[in-house]
Design a protein around this motif. Structure first.
Motif, short mmCIF file in Angstrom:
data_model
loop_
_atom_site.label_atom_id
_atom_site.label_comp_id
_atom_site.label_asym_id
_atom_site.label_seq_id
_atom_site.Cartn_x
_atom_site.Cartn_y
_atom_site.Cartn_z
N GLU A 437 0.84 -1.19 0.00
CA GLU A 437 0.00 0.00 0.00
C GLU A 437 0.88 1.25 0.00
N PRO A 438 0.97 1.95 -1.12
CA PRO A 438 1.81 3.16 -1.18
C PRO A 438 1.25 4.25 -0.27
N PRO A 439 2.11 5.14 0.21
CA PRO A 439 1.63 6.26 1.02
C PRO A 439 0.76 7.19 0.18
N ARG A 440 -0.23 7.77 0.80
CA ARG A 440 -1.19 8.60 0.07
C ARG A 440 -1.00 10.09 0.35
N ALA A 441 -0.43 10.46 1.47
CA ALA A 441 -0.31 11.87 1.82
C ALA A 441 0.70 12.56 0.91
N PRO A 442 0.40 13.78 0.45
CA PRO A 442 1.38 14.52 -0.35
C PRO A 442 2.68 14.71 0.42
N GLY A 443 3.79 14.74 -0.32
CA GLY A 443 5.09 14.91 0.30
C GLY A 443 5.60 16.33 0.19
N PHE A 444 6.88 16.51 0.48
CA PHE A 444 7.51 17.82 0.43
C PHE A 444 8.00 18.13 -0.98
N ASP A 445 7.71 19.33 -1.47
CA ASP A 445 8.41 19.82 -2.64
C ASP A 445 9.73 20.45 -2.18
N THR A 446 10.44 21.14 -3.06
CA THR A 446 11.75 21.66 -2.69
C THR A 446 11.67 22.68 -1.57
N VAL A 447 10.78 23.65 -1.70
CA VAL A 447 10.67 24.68 -0.66
C VAL A 447 10.25 24.06 0.67
N ALA A 448 9.26 23.18 0.63
CA ALA A 448 8.79 22.55 1.86
C ALA A 448 9.87 21.67 2.48
N ALA A 449 10.68 21.01 1.65
CA ALA A 449 11.76 20.17 2.17
C ALA A 449 12.78 21.00 2.93
N ILE A 450 13.14 22.15 2.40
CA ILE A 450 14.09 23.02 3.09
C ILE A 450 13.50 23.50 4.41
N GLU A 451 12.24 23.91 4.38
CA GLU A 451 11.59 24.34 5.62
C GLU A 451 11.55 23.21 6.64
N ALA A 452 11.29 22.00 6.18
CA ALA A 452 11.20 20.86 7.10
C ALA A 452 12.57 20.53 7.70
N MET A 453 13.63 20.66 6.92
CA MET A 453 14.96 20.42 7.47
C MET A 453 15.33 21.48 8.49
N ILE A 454 14.95 22.72 8.22
CA ILE A 454 15.28 23.80 9.15
C ILE A 454 14.59 23.60 10.50
N ASP A 455 13.31 23.22 10.46
CA ASP A 455 12.59 23.12 11.73
C ASP A 455 12.60 21.73 12.35
#
Length: 783
Positions: A437-455
């Motif tokens: 069963e693949p994950p269904r929730a949307p993931g991080f794009d580039t901007v969101a990935a950087i924000e997620a790494m920062i916080d």
């Protein structure tokens, strides 16, 4: 960096003897040797390899060597005899390597050995492949949630590697797939999918042979897609009108001498490319296209009032489109004063462009990142598509939409579903074929990935190629994010800055290049790529690998998946990598468009993927192409910055490549066509603006961007270059200006960073003795 840069006019055509000389110098700089030089002659041939550079298509992928200056440099960079082995990392700590320029790092040569960062010594040290995979697996398995890992993808990754990569990551449990599309043509895909039902261009090379008008928006093919100049040259020679809409005068859009035309080269001749050149303001394309449409609608109304036939394709409207009346009302309501002020073109210029469009029976619209990296990029692309819909210029020969992609397989990677927002139908099929069963929730794009790494929401960063730390906006914020990670991993062929901006633990994993022979259990393997026009073809390396320890990208993904997922995986990873035909068979089971993949890709030239819009099948929900209205923007970050700082000149800065550069790879320090030699920190400005600032060409200045987040962002020490560019507009190279692009400034809907419309102020340069100074010492001296 050269201590003695020079600025001088360049009045020769693009291409020609200077292109050949530049390649010859690059072959010497890269020390490719005789065998490496011969490798160039096998580029883009049926029994050779696909160019690792841009995604512009080849003639049936079966012609003789098709010369391209930057493609040749990309091949030379990969075929270099220089090696960046463990001895380089033993001699230099990471802190010391960080003092050198991106150009110097690239010039050290091919990486040969997996390396692990040792924090105690601040050095990278050798590690075995098994140890490297075990380290990554240990970090991934320890995360409380798979969504705390980020998996970046570069556009150089093959279809086979990309498919395995997304399969592994989704079986692991996340859709966190930031990729280079997020930073370049995401706006194109977002706009076109909504409007015509497919997020790709609708044309083929054969359409360029039939067009009688080609509109080129926000693109510099002479540097970014040199092989495209061949198509434009041929079109111009048979009388096709080519209209360029670009703030800067670009040599490649003016004149071109084809290095493959022996007669033209011997005679010193060249071909005029742009019959019409419209120098609009940076970001003024939406207003300009809307002005053209306004003229067309006015001319049509006049024709109808005289009892003449409509100038629009109303039969096409009735059969294929929706929303025309509301769209037309919006255009009529937009004032000419607003259009003129925001486009930077006068009414006569816009009406001339409109008449050119009306006089043409078959029109192609092309665009590049000069269109896609603004706050209003998606709306601009809607407006370009609206223009093409007016007279039915989509879905018939010689006409259509042509977003010109960058890296060689950036389009193919998205087709393989390297995407943070995968459609449910794809996930259903993936789960059905592989039994999980693949994950269904949307993931991080580039901007969101950087924000997620920062916080702290993302703790592991894995990059399949690319140079993430340099390619991304807001360099300081990106660096903070990467350094906050517990682990960063880069799969790569050469040393770059991202390897020096690392997490608490870090790995460099060297891989085979496109030009190299990839031998697996079943023998030598080929991989496939998809070009800008949806053609899929095979590529097989011909050059001996740079090191016998290198692994292919598919092999790296497979071994990482085994180490991480172990017995719970539903996939026989070893078996798949033994023979890439097996991977392609699975791709065919997941994607209907790839039926009979292995047979069809072995036909000379490969095959074209289905494209509904190119045959007037609109996969938009209601089965119709849509006219989409959009107001001319008058409240952008630049507008607001100018209103807030009325006493100080605020400029619009566009970041761009130099001619000796491909994406983040710096081949040299010259920008021949713009007349800049030995200098990367150059700022192109209108001579009148330079004088109004009380400065002179050759002065050094500092730049500061203006944003709403209160963060002060600066880039220092730029050489002023007087250039033919509209007043109020500036241009400079990336990555040097990436620190000025706020992380929170991105295009509406697509979230593409606004690297082409940065509000900035310019002040005289003040030397900062505490600032680190990058060195650019030749590899033969240091490396």
């Amino acid at each position: 960096m050269s201590s003695d840069p020079s600025i001088r006019d360049y009045d020769r055509p693009a291409g020609g003897w200077d292109a050949l000389k530049s390649v010859a110098r690059q072959l010497v700089r890269e020390d490719v040797g005789v065998e490496g030089a011969r490798t160039l002659l096998r580029t883009n041939q049926p029994d050779g390899f696909d160019c690792p550079g841009c995604a512009w298509p080849d003639r049936d992928h079966a012609s003789t060597f098709e010369f391209c200056e930057n493609g040749a440099k990309a091949v030379a960079a990969e075929a270099t005899r220089r090696r960046a082995g463990p001895d380089l990392f033993a001699r230099h700590s990471v802190s010391q390597l960080a003092e050198y320029s991106d150009h110097w790092l690239e010039s050290q040569g091919r990486l040969t050995t997996p390396m692990r960062y040792d924090a105690a010594s601040d050095h990278y040290v050798p590690v075995t492949w098994d140890e490297a995979f075990a380290l990554v697996a240990r970090h991934l398995r320890a995360l409380p949630s798979p969504d705390e890992a980020v998996f970046y993808t570069s556009g150089r990754t093959s279809n086979e590697a990309a498919f395995l990569y997304q399969l592994f990551v989704r079986e692991y449990g996340t859709n966190n797939f930031p990729d280079c599309s997020n930073m370049c043509h995401e706006s194109s895909g977002t706009a076109l999918k909504k409007q015509v039902g497919v997020g790709k261009g609708t044309v083929t090379l054969q359409d360029f042979e039939q067009a009688d008008c080609i509109l080129v928006f926000g693109q510099n093919p002479g540097t970014n897609h040199p092989r495209m100049l061949g198509e434009l040259r041929d079109a111009a020679r048979r009388g096709c009108r080519i209209a360029a809409f670009n703030p800067l005068r670009e040599r490649g859009l003016e004149r071109f001498a084809d290095p493959q035309d022996k007669l033209e080269m011997l005679r010193g001749g060249s071909t005029l490319i742009a019959s019409d050149y419209f120098q609009l303001k940076i970001g003024g394309d939406l207003a300009a296209v809307k002005g053209i449409i306004k003229h067309v609608l006015e001319r049509d109304a006049d024709a109808l009032a005289r009892g003449e036939a409509s100038l629009l394709d109303r039969d096409f409207f009735d059969a294929h489109t929706s929303g025309f009346e509301a769209f037309a009302a919006d255009v009529r309501a937009e004032s000419w004063d607003t259009i003129i002020a925001e486009s930077g073109l006068d009414e006569a210029q816009l009406r001339r462009a409109g008449d050119l469009y009306l006089q043409s029976e078959r029109v192609i619209a092309c665009w590049g990142m000069g269109i896609t990296q603004h706050r209003h990029s998606v709306a601009t692309i809607h407006m370009i598509a609206n223009l093409m819909l007016l007279r039915g210029h989509i879905g018939r020969p010689g006409a259509g939409l042509c977003p010109v992609r960058g890296h060689s397989n950036v389009q193919g990677d998205r087709t393989m579903m390297i995407w943070e927002r995968p459609p449910a139908a794809f996930l259903d099929r993936l789960g059905e074929v592989f039994g999980f069963e693949p994950p269904r929730a949307p993931g991080f794009d580039t901007v969101a990935a950087i924000e997620a790494m920062i916080d702290g929401r993302a703790k592991v960063f894995f990059a399949m190629g690319g140079n993430f730390a340099v390619a991304t906006p807001d360099s300081d914020a990106t660096a903070r994010g990467l350094r906050s990670c517990a682990l960063t991993v880069n799969v790569t062929t050469k040393l770059n800055r991202s390897h020096l901006v690392h997490g608490r633990e870090a790995l460099i994993l060297p891989c085979l290049g496109r030009t190299e022979i990839d031998v697996q259990a079943a023998g030598p393997q080929g991989v496939t790529v998809e070009d800008s026009m949806s053609m899929v073809h095979m590529s097989a390396g011909i050059h001996a690998p740079a090191s016998d320890t290198l692994l292919s990208e598919p092999a790296i993904v497979a071994r990482l998946a085994q180490a991480t997922l172990g017995a719970r995986s539903k996939v026989d990873w070893d078996w798949l990598v033994e023979d890439y035909d097996r991977i392609r068979d699975l791709i065919a089971r997941v994607f209907d468009d790839f039926h009979d993949f292995n047979a069809r890709v072995r036909v000379p030239g490969g095959f074209r993927l289905s494209n509904g819009a190119s045959v007037r099948r609109w996969d938009t929900g209601d089965g119709r192409a849509r006219f989409v209205p959009a107001a001319v923007p008058v409240d952008s970050p630049v507008h607001r910055a100018r209103a807030e700082r009325s006493a100080q000149p605020v400029f619009t800065l566009a970041t761009m490549r130099s001619h000796d550069q491909y994406n983040t790879t710096i081949y040299g320090l010259d920008d021949r066509y713009r007349g800049v030699f030995g200098e990367r920190r150059a700022l192109f400005a209108n001579a009148a603006d330079i004088a109004a600032l009380g400065l002179a060409p050759g002065d050094r200045v500092d730049l500061e961007s203006l944003s709403d987040d209160g963060v002060r962002r600066q880039a220092r020490g730029f050489l002023l270059v007087a250039y033919d560019i509209p007043r109020g507009c500036l241009a400079a190279y990336y990555p040097e200006t990436n620190p000025l692009v706020p992380l929170g400034s991105f295009a509406d809907e697509s979230r593409t960073p606004t690297s082409k419309s940065v509000p900035v102020i310019v002040v005289p340069h003040v030397a900062d003795a505490t600032a680190p100074r990058q060195r650019d010492i030749p590899a033969t001296v240091v490396g």
